[in-house]
Enzyme design. Structure first.
Site, short mmCIF file in Angstrom:
data_model
loop_
_atom_site.label_atom_id
_atom_site.label_comp_id
_atom_site.label_asym_id
_atom_site.label_seq_id
_atom_site.Cartn_x
_atom_site.Cartn_y
_atom_site.Cartn_z
N CYS A 1 0.84 -1.20 0.00
CA CYS A 1 0.00 0.00 0.00
C CYS A 1 0.88 1.26 0.00
O CYS A 1 1.54 1.54 -0.98
CB CYS A 1 -0.98 -0.03 1.17
N HIS B 1 -3.40 -5.15 0.32
CA HIS B 1 -2.84 -5.66 1.57
C HIS B 1 -2.83 -7.18 1.60
O HIS B 1 -3.78 -7.82 2.09
CB HIS B 1 -3.64 -5.12 2.77
N GLU C 1 -1.43 -9.12 3.52
CA GLU C 1 -1.44 -9.69 4.87
C GLU C 1 -2.84 -10.12 5.31
O GLU C 1 -2.99 -10.85 6.30
CB GLU C 1 -0.83 -8.70 5.87
#
Length: 241
Positions: free
Chosen positions: A114, A218, A220
Site C-alpha cells: 500500500c 494488503h 497480509e
C-alpha cells in the site's frame, strides 16, 4: 526455503500522544507480523531510529514496508503543490526512506505494501497521484466502503512479470484502502498490476533486482490465493540470501 527462518524487518507506524498512550507510540496491525510468522519467517518490527538503519539491515534478510493513514510528501517526487487531503508523517517517512534505500543498495528482498509501494515507487524514480478522486475520472472507490477483510475490486496481473510467476494468476481479488496511487515509473521498473475500470496502477516491480515488489493492496489479509503466494515468495527470496 532454507532451513534457517529468514528475519523480516517490518516498518511500524507512529502516532502522537493520545489514545493508547499519553506519550508518542508505535503501532502495527498484528496480521503484518502474523503472515510472516505463518509463512516460516521471523518478524522483527523496526522502530524509527535512522541512526540504527545499518544495524537493522545487518540483522534482517528482507524488508517489508507497510501502509498507514498518511502519505508520501509530494516534494519527494518533485510536485510543486500539495493536495489538501495529503497527511504527512515526516519522522516515519525519513526513517522508511533511509531503511528502504539501504535495503535496495544491498539488493535485499523488498516488499512494499500500500503506502509502502508508493514510497518504493518514489525511491525508484516514480511519481504519485496525490488524490485519486481528484485526478482519475470515473475512479473506483479505492477507499472501499466494505470491511478490509473483504475484496474491494479485482486487479489484472501482467503476464511475464515476477508477480505473474509468483501467483500463477492473470487477476486477483484485492482489498483497497488508499486515496493515492503510483502515477508513473521509469524504466526499468515495470507496472505489473492495474484495475481495468480506471487504470489505476496496483503493482510494480524492478526486474533488475533479486526481489523488489510493491502491491497497492494488503496481502497480509490473505483474501486471495495470490496474497499467500506473494508473502511466501518474499520469504523464500529472503531465505536464499
Amino acid at each position: 526455503m532454507s532451513d534457517r527462518a529468514p528475519i523480516i524487518g517490518i516498518t511500524a507506524d507512529a502516532e502522537e500522544a493520545g489514545g493508547y498512550s499519553k506519550l508518542p507510540w508505535y503501532a502495527l496491525r498484528q496480521n503484518y507480523a502474523g503472515v510472516v510468522a505463518a509463512a516460516g519467517g521471523v518478524p522483527l518490527i523496526l522502530p524509527h531510529e535512522s541512526a540504527l538503519v545499518g544495524r537493522y539491515l545487518d540483522m534482517i534478510d528482507g524488508l517489508m514496508v507497510t501502509g498507514g493513514a498518511f502519505d508520501v510528501d509530494p516534494a519527494l517526487f518533485g510536485a510543486e503543490t500539495r493536495h489538501a487531503s495529503v497527511t504527512l508523517k515526516a519522522g516515519r517517512t525519513d526513517f522508511e526512506l533511509a531503511v528502504l534505500k539501504g535495503a535496495l543498495d544491498r539488493d535485499m528482498p523488498v516488499l512494499g505494501i500500500c503506502g509502502g509501494q508508493q514510497l518504493l515507487a518514489v525511491v525508484l524514480g516514480g511519481t504519485l497521484i496525490q488524490h485519486i478522486p481528484g485526478e482519475v475520472p470515473g475512479a473506483l472507490a479505492h477507499e472501499q466502503p466494505n470491511p478490509r477483510t473483504e475484496p474491494g475490486h479485482t486487479v489484472t496481473i501482467r503476464p511475464d512479470t515476477l508477480l505473474a510467476r509468483i501467483t500463477g494468476q492473470t487477476s486477483a481479488a484485492v482489498n483497497s484502502a488508499h486515496h493515492q496511487a503510483v502515477k508513473a515509473v521509469p524504466d526499468p521498473v515495470v507496472v505489473n498490476a492495474w484495475t481495468d475500470t480506471d487504470g489505476v496502477i496496483e503493482g510494480i516491480e524492478d526486474p533488475t533486482r533479486r526481489f523488489c515488489l510493491g502491491v497497492q493492496w494488503h496481502p497480509e489479509y490473505a483474501i486471495d490465493p495470490a496474497d499467500t503466494a506473494i508473502v511466501k515468495a518474499f520469504l523464500e527470496a529472503a531465505a536464499s540470501r
